[in-house]
Scaffold this motif. Structure first.
Motif, PDB file in Angstrom:
ATOM      1  N   VAL A 194      -1.483  20.594  49.845  1.00  0.00           N
ATOM      2  CA  VAL A 194      -1.063  20.055  51.138  1.00  0.00           C
ATOM      3  C   VAL A 194      -1.511  18.603  51.222  1.00  0.00           C
ATOM      4  O   VAL A 194      -2.563  18.228  50.680  1.00  0.00           O
ATOM      5  CB  VAL A 194      -1.665  20.887  52.298  1.00  0.00           C
ATOM      6  CG1 VAL A 194      -3.189  20.819  52.284  1.00  0.00           C
ATOM      7  CG2 VAL A 194      -1.107  20.433  53.647  1.00  0.00           C
ATOM      8  N   ASN A 195      -0.723  17.754  51.847  1.00  0.00           N
ATOM      9  CA  ASN A 195      -1.111  16.355  52.052  1.00  0.00           C
ATOM     10  C   ASN A 195      -2.314  16.279  52.980  1.00  0.00           C
ATOM     11  O   ASN A 195      -2.447  17.077  53.914  1.00  0.00           O
ATOM     12  CB  ASN A 195       0.049  15.560  52.664  1.00  0.00           C
ATOM     13  CG  ASN A 195       1.202  15.417  51.693  1.00  0.00           C
ATOM     14  OD1 ASN A 195       1.020  15.490  50.486  1.00  0.00           O
ATOM     15  ND2 ASN A 195       2.406  15.231  52.218  1.00  0.00           N
ATOM     16  N   ARG A 196      -3.174  15.301  52.720  1.00  0.00           N
ATOM     17  CA  ARG A 196      -4.372  15.162  53.544  1.00  0.00           C
ATOM     18  C   ARG A 196      -4.046  14.599  54.931  1.00  0.00           C
ATOM     19  O   ARG A 196      -4.714  14.906  55.907  1.00  0.00           O
ATOM     20  CB  ARG A 196      -5.379  14.253  52.833  1.00  0.00           C
ATOM     21  CG  ARG A 196      -6.759  14.266  53.459  1.00  0.00           C
ATOM     22  CD  ARG A 196      -7.759  13.463  52.646  1.00  0.00           C
ATOM     23  NE  ARG A 196      -9.097  13.590  53.196  1.00  0.00           N
ATOM     24  CZ  ARG A 196      -9.957  14.536  52.868  1.00  0.00           C
ATOM     25  NH1 ARG A 196      -9.594  15.452  52.002  1.00  0.00           N
ATOM     26  NH2 ARG A 196     -11.156  14.574  53.405  1.00  0.00           N
ATOM     27  N   TYR A 197      -2.965  13.791  55.020  1.00  0.00           N
ATOM     28  CA  TYR A 197      -2.606  13.156  56.282  1.00  0.00           C
ATOM     29  C   TYR A 197      -1.168  13.504  56.661  1.00  0.00           C
ATOM     30  O   TYR A 197      -0.317  13.750  55.802  1.00  0.00           O
ATOM     31  CB  TYR A 197      -2.742  11.632  56.185  1.00  0.00           C
ATOM     32  CG  TYR A 197      -4.135  11.161  55.872  1.00  0.00           C
ATOM     33  CD1 TYR A 197      -5.097  11.043  56.863  1.00  0.00           C
ATOM     34  CD2 TYR A 197      -4.503  10.833  54.562  1.00  0.00           C
ATOM     35  CE1 TYR A 197      -6.375  10.613  56.573  1.00  0.00           C
ATOM     36  CE2 TYR A 197      -5.774  10.400  54.260  1.00  0.00           C
ATOM     37  CZ  TYR A 197      -6.711  10.297  55.276  1.00  0.00           C
ATOM     38  OH  TYR A 197      -7.979   9.875  54.984  1.00  0.00           O
ATOM     39  N   SER A 198      -0.912  13.493  57.948  1.00  0.00           N
ATOM     40  CA  SER A 198       0.447  13.642  58.458  1.00  0.00           C
ATOM     41  C   SER A 198       0.550  12.826  59.743  1.00  0.00           C
ATOM     42  O   SER A 198      -0.469  12.497  60.373  1.00  0.00           O
ATOM     43  CB  SER A 198       0.771  15.116  58.731  1.00  0.00           C
ATOM     44  OG  SER A 198       2.085  15.242  59.242  1.00  0.00           O
ATOM     45  N   TYR A 199       1.794  12.509  60.125  1.00  0.00           N
ATOM     46  CA  TYR A 199       2.004  11.734  61.340  1.00  0.00           C
ATOM     47  C   TYR A 199       2.456  12.657  62.455  1.00  0.00           C
ATOM     48  O   TYR A 199       3.102  13.686  62.230  1.00  0.00           O
ATOM     49  CB  TYR A 199       3.036  10.628  61.096  1.00  0.00           C
ATOM     50  CG  TYR A 199       2.597   9.697  60.006  1.00  0.00           C
ATOM     51  CD1 TYR A 199       1.558   8.794  60.221  1.00  0.00           C
ATOM     52  CD2 TYR A 199       3.194   9.741  58.745  1.00  0.00           C
ATOM     53  CE1 TYR A 199       1.131   7.962  59.205  1.00  0.00           C
ATOM     54  CE2 TYR A 199       2.768   8.909  57.727  1.00  0.00           C
ATOM     55  CZ  TYR A 199       1.734   8.018  57.969  1.00  0.00           C
ATOM     56  OH  TYR A 199       1.299   7.205  56.957  1.00  0.00           O
ATOM     57  N   LEU A 200       2.077  12.282  63.655  1.00  0.00           N
ATOM     58  CA  LEU A 200       2.356  13.110  64.823  1.00  0.00           C
ATOM     59  C   LEU A 200       3.848  13.410  64.932  1.00  0.00           C
ATOM     60  O   LEU A 200       4.692  12.525  64.787  1.00  0.00           O
ATOM     61  CB  LEU A 200       1.865  12.385  66.086  1.00  0.00           C
ATOM     62  CG  LEU A 200       1.974  13.170  67.397  1.00  0.00           C
ATOM     63  CD1 LEU A 200       1.100  14.409  67.357  1.00  0.00           C
ATOM     64  CD2 LEU A 200       1.600  12.274  68.574  1.00  0.00           C
ATOM     65  N   ASN A 201       4.143  14.725  65.153  1.00  0.00           N
ATOM     66  CA  ASN A 201       5.506  15.243  65.325  1.00  0.00           C
ATOM     67  C   ASN A 201       6.329  15.191  64.039  1.00  0.00           C
ATOM     68  O   ASN A 201       7.550  15.379  64.082  1.00  0.00           O
ATOM     69  CB  ASN A 201       6.248  14.495  66.452  1.00  0.00           C
ATOM     70  CG  ASN A 201       5.570  14.687  67.795  1.00  0.00           C
ATOM     71  OD1 ASN A 201       5.096  15.779  68.104  1.00  0.00           O
ATOM     72  ND2 ASN A 201       5.515  13.623  68.588  1.00  0.00           N
ATOM     73  N   ASN A 202       5.686  14.939  62.899  1.00  0.00           N
ATOM     74  CA  ASN A 202       6.373  14.972  61.609  1.00  0.00           C
ATOM     75  C   ASN A 202       6.116  16.311  60.915  1.00  0.00           C
ATOM     76  O   ASN A 202       5.106  16.966  61.152  1.00  0.00           O
ATOM     77  CB  ASN A 202       5.878  13.846  60.693  1.00  0.00           C
ATOM     78  CG  ASN A 202       6.542  12.524  61.019  1.00  0.00           C
ATOM     79  OD1 ASN A 202       7.242  12.399  62.013  1.00  0.00           O
ATOM     80  ND2 ASN A 202       6.321  11.538  60.183  1.00  0.00           N
ATOM     81  N   GLU A 203       7.035  16.685  60.037  1.00  0.00           N
ATOM     82  CA  GLU A 203       6.816  17.867  59.222  1.00  0.00           C
ATOM     83  C   GLU A 203       6.027  17.494  57.965  1.00  0.00           C
ATOM     84  O   GLU A 203       6.192  16.401  57.420  1.00  0.00           O
ATOM     85  CB  GLU A 203       8.147  18.498  58.818  1.00  0.00           C
ATOM     86  CG  GLU A 203       8.868  19.216  59.947  1.00  0.00           C
ATOM     87  CD  GLU A 203      10.057  20.014  59.443  1.00  0.00           C
ATOM     88  OE1 GLU A 203      10.514  19.748  58.306  1.00  0.00           O
ATOM     89  OE2 GLU A 203      10.515  20.915  60.166  1.00  0.00           O
ATOM     90  N   PHE A 204       5.172  18.402  57.523  1.00  0.00           N
ATOM     91  CA  PHE A 204       4.456  18.187  56.268  1.00  0.00           C
ATOM     92  C   PHE A 204       4.570  19.452  55.416  1.00  0.00           C
ATOM     93  O   PHE A 204       4.550  20.575  55.931  1.00  0.00           O
ATOM     94  CB  PHE A 204       2.986  17.824  56.516  1.00  0.00           C
ATOM     95  CG  PHE A 204       2.186  18.867  57.249  1.00  0.00           C
ATOM     96  CD1 PHE A 204       1.478  19.849  56.557  1.00  0.00           C
ATOM     97  CD2 PHE A 204       2.134  18.863  58.645  1.00  0.00           C
ATOM     98  CE1 PHE A 204       0.736  20.796  57.230  1.00  0.00           C
ATOM     99  CE2 PHE A 204       1.393  19.815  59.324  1.00  0.00           C
ATOM    100  CZ  PHE A 204       0.693  20.783  58.618  1.00  0.00           C
ATOM    101  N   PRO A 205       4.733  19.292  54.082  1.00  0.00           N
ATOM    102  CA  PRO A 205       4.932  20.456  53.211  1.00  0.00           C
ATOM    103  C   PRO A 205       3.612  21.135  52.863  1.00  0.00           C
ATOM    104  O   PRO A 205       2.567  20.489  52.724  1.00  0.00           O
ATOM    105  CB  PRO A 205       5.575  19.837  51.967  1.00  0.00           C
ATOM    106  CG  PRO A 205       5.041  18.447  51.935  1.00  0.00           C
ATOM    107  CD  PRO A 205       4.864  18.012  53.373  1.00  0.00           C
ATOM    108  N   VAL A 206       3.686  22.458  52.699  1.00  0.00           N
ATOM    109  CA  VAL A 206       2.538  23.261  52.264  1.00  0.00           C
ATOM    110  C   VAL A 206       3.009  24.161  51.127  1.00  0.00           C
ATOM    111  O   VAL A 206       4.092  24.749  51.206  1.00  0.00           O
ATOM    112  CB  VAL A 206       1.963  24.119  53.413  1.00  0.00           C
ATOM    113  CG1 VAL A 206       0.756  24.922  52.923  1.00  0.00           C
ATOM    114  CG2 VAL A 206       1.590  23.256  54.611  1.00  0.00           C
ATOM    115  N   GLU A 207       2.197  24.256  50.063  1.00  0.00           N
ATOM    116  CA  GLU A 207       2.512  25.122  48.932  1.00  0.00           C
ATOM    117  C   GLU A 207       1.288  25.991  48.653  1.00  0.00           C
ATOM    118  O   GLU A 207       0.192  25.475  48.424  1.00  0.00           O
ATOM    119  CB  GLU A 207       2.861  24.273  47.703  1.00  0.00           C
ATOM    120  CG  GLU A 207       3.355  25.075  46.521  1.00  0.00           C
ATOM    121  CD  GLU A 207       3.753  24.175  45.363  1.00  0.00           C
ATOM    122  OE1 GLU A 207       4.878  24.304  44.848  1.00  0.00           O
ATOM    123  OE2 GLU A 207       2.922  23.321  44.971  1.00  0.00           O
ATOM    124  N   VAL A 208       1.479  27.308  48.666  1.00  0.00           N
ATOM    125  CA  VAL A 208       0.377  28.255  48.499  1.00  0.00           C
ATOM    126  C   VAL A 208       0.663  29.137  47.288  1.00  0.00           C
ATOM    127  O   VAL A 208       1.768  29.665  47.138  1.00  0.00           O
ATOM    128  CB  VAL A 208       0.180  29.124  49.755  1.00  0.00           C
ATOM    129  CG1 VAL A 208      -1.012  30.061  49.575  1.00  0.00           C
ATOM    130  CG2 VAL A 208      -0.012  28.251  50.996  1.00  0.00           C
TER     131      VAL A 208
END
Length: 672
Positions: A194-208
């Protein structure tokens, strides 16, 4: 050879003595000549012996016992597998065995991430690197025959795979495995990307990544939760052929700050270890992005290197424009000007209008007169020449923290030859090193101009530094972190404070937790005699902990490793000074040593073969095999020592005595 030289020396001494006292080449004769000739012979012969320095060899023999190196796993997983008492019992049995003590020279060590002498066992280490337990004893005692006995559960959590380690011809490896090696059905979350940072109201990818150990067909619910809310869920199916699953999805950043979440896979019936069925992760959500403009009047590889370095931090976006293009500096948090010429006149007008912070990099063909006309804080002599200069880090630099960075042997950059004269206080980051000569002339410095911050880099060829960073560390982090720190300082409009604290918004429990502080005196110079303390409070149980900072280079540091998972608030205070800073961070729960279901002997069997792997309680068999191993026998070692036949001090005294006696006799006989 020494005897031959002594015979030759005697002949030469005899010839000299006979010639000087008339036995050769003259017919004169006196009754005193034999005594004088004998003295002269002894004198010359002694002098020649002094140069020959005759020696003889003395040979001695000693019995050399083989070494028994015992290396004990001191990690938490030993305790989790209820094997701590068994390890201590077997270790005591080996160390107290009289036959081993008479046949071996015994050394004891413990290991986790590193190997160190064994003083006590607590089974508290949070990482296990089995490769160091196998390779480092071979390096420490590489010229000795030895047995390396490794007491471990066989589980490795960090480092190179030990099953591919090399065993040299002077080493016999004896692994002893502790814990239950029975394979149980188990589900485990092995990794989260997962990315360490994200911007408000943006989507960020997660891989498990989820793995399954078992034979039966199973379907279990996977979900992501935040507090009492479920953010994502999916049913995963496993069987003897499908033993892993990769779950990929997007989440939305809905609140600013550190957002902690938990990935969970539903446990199997009667699953033995459920600690590895969940794993925490976090994302730092920010509400804006730092926009940086690189403005230039030329094309140069430095510009691309700067862009990549700045954008290595996902909070930053770089735009590159030529000075001839249209631009509005009010749209950017920071302007980096690469090059110095009148083409930047429009930029300087807008800089004054919007009171922008700047970073000037002179580039390959700077107009020094134009540079001097734009800055009153310094003046650079215009010599029209350039040096090839390497950077020397100023260890007293205090504008931002550089403790984790290294710039030794960076390649030279092209820098203006002229001398710098300052009209204000500056903080020098790098000085020039020209060839082997270190100078006090700066390459890179920072200063404050009223409410604005300035950085000046008198160089062209920064791309070489980024390339060198990759050659040294196989990544660009060293150079990118330097540029990132410079941009962070310049992009902020906050006034410089005498006490600055650097920390991460969240840490993982199994990693180092370091907080850095910089304390400056009233002249904004680094103060190395400060006493700084950290007061930290767990927001849940309100427990208060006080830790002192320790001076490290040009900053202060405190290590909070070992704290329990949770949310914390802290305050840094300086004794005898009215300065303090506060902040907060989170520690995410994750104990990698708890992720193992059972002991593992597969890697050791691959390394040494099935017949050479032992298990807890098999110390009698181990001791018997150690005593009968043909490699581990006592050897006789011969040592040859050269001893001087005649002590040069006595020989020198004899020469002086002979010369004195000859002079006295000649004087007495009227020959002087």
């Amino acid at each position: 050879m020494t005897v031959v030289l002594m015979i030759v020396a005697a002949g030469i001494a005899a010839l000299i003595a006979l010639f000087q006292y008339g036995y050769i080449g003259t017919s004169k004769n006196t009754r005193k000549k034999p005594w004088f000739a004998l003295l002269r012979f002894l004198t010359v012969f002694s002098i020649l012996l002094l140069f020959i320095a005759p020696r003889f060899d003395s040979k001695t023999y000693e019995s050399l016992l083989p070494q028994l190196v015992i290396v004990v796993d001191d990690s938490k997983s030993i305790d989790y597998l209820d094997s701590g008492d068994a390890v201590k019992k077997d270790l005591e049995s080996i160390l107290n065995n009289q036959e081993l003590n008479s046949n071996f020279e015994i050394q004891t060590y413990k290991f986790s991430e590193t190997i160190q002498p064994l003083d006590s066992l607590g089974f508290l280490a949070t990482e296990t690197d089995l490769s160091v337990a196998i390779t480092q004893p071979q390096e420490l005692f590489k010229n000795r025959n030895k047995a390396v006995v490794v007491l471990t559960d066989g589980n490795q959590t960090t480092g190179n795979s030990y099953s591919y380690s090399q065993i040299d011809e002077k080493t016999s490896l004896y692994p002893v495995i502790y814990g239950d090696t029975t394979q149980y059905a188990d589900l485990q979350i092995t990794n989260i990307n997962v990315n360490r940072y994200s911007y408000l109201n943006n989507e960020f990818p997660v891989e498990v990544f989820v793995s399954y150990q078992g034979q039966e067909k199973e379907s279990r619910l996977f979900k992501i939760t935040q507090g009492n809310s479920t953010l994502y869920s999916e049913t995963l199916s496993f069987d003897s052929k499908n033993r892993s699953a990769i779950v990929s999805f997007n989440l939305t950043s809905k609140a600013v700050g550190t957002q902690s979440m938990v990935a969970t896979i539903e446990a199997l019936p009667n699953e033995k270890n459920t600690q590895n069925n969940y794993r925490s992760f976090a994302v730092e959500v920010i509400d804006q992005q730092t926009n940086v403009l690189i403005l230039s009047d030329q094309l140069h590889p430095d510009i691309g290197a700067l862009k990549k370095a700045i954008e290595s931090n996902q909070q930053r976006k770089v735009t590159i424009k030529n000075t001839s293009e249209d631009y509005d500096l009010n749209e950017y948090n920071l302007v980096v000007m690469y090059g110095v010429s009148s083409a930047f006149e429009k930029a300087y007008t807008q800089i004054d209008q919007f009171n922008k912070n700047t970073w000037v990099i002179t580039g390959s063909q700077p107009d020094i007169d134009y540079l001097n006309s734009k800055y009153q804080s310094f003046e650079l002599e215009n010599s029209f020449d350039f040096d090839e200069a390497q950077p020397i880090l100023n260890t007293s630099y205090s504008t931002f923290n550089l403790d984790q960075l290294s710039f030794d042997d960076y390649p030279p950059a092209q820098v203006p030859f002229g001398e710098l004269i300052f009209n204000t206080n500056v903080d020098v980051l790098f000085y020039k090193k020209i060839g082997a000569i270190a100078t006090t002339q700066p390459i890179w410095f920072n200063y404050e101009d009223g409410d604005s911050k300035r950085a000046v880099t008198l160089a062209s060829g920064l791309w070489r530094w980024r390339a060198q960073s990759y050659l040294d560390e196989q990544d660009f982090k060293n150079f990118d972190d330097l540029v990132s720190s410079q941009v962070q300082y310049l992009a902020s409009n906050k006034k410089r404070n005498r006490l600055e604290v650097t920390y991460e918004p969240f840490y993982y429990q199994n990693k180092s937790i370091l907080i850095n502080a910089q304390y400056l005196d009233k002249n904004y110079e680094f103060e190395d005699n400060g006493i700084l303390n950290l007061n930290i409070t767990n927001t849940e149980n309100k427990e208060l902990i006080t830790r002192p900072f320790v001076l490290s280079g040009n900053s202060y540091v405190v290590d909070l490793s070992g704290l329990e998972a949770g949310d914390y608030r802290f305050t840094v205070k300086v004794e005898n000074d009215q300065l303090s800073r506060s902040g907060s961070f989170s520690i995410l729960e994750y104990d990698i040593e708890k992720q193992q279901v059972n002991a593992s002997d597969a890697g050791m069997k691959k390394l040494v073969g099935n017949e050479r792997v032992y298990y807890q309680g098999q110390t009698a068999q181990l001791i018997e095999n150690l005593n009968t191993d043909p490699l581990l026998q006592t050897v006789e070692r011969a040592s040859v020592k050269q001893t001087s036949l005649i002590d040069w001090k006595y020989l020198l005294g004899l020469i002086l005595l002979l010369l004195g006696l000859e002079w006295f006799l000649r004087k007495y006989n009227g020959l002087v």
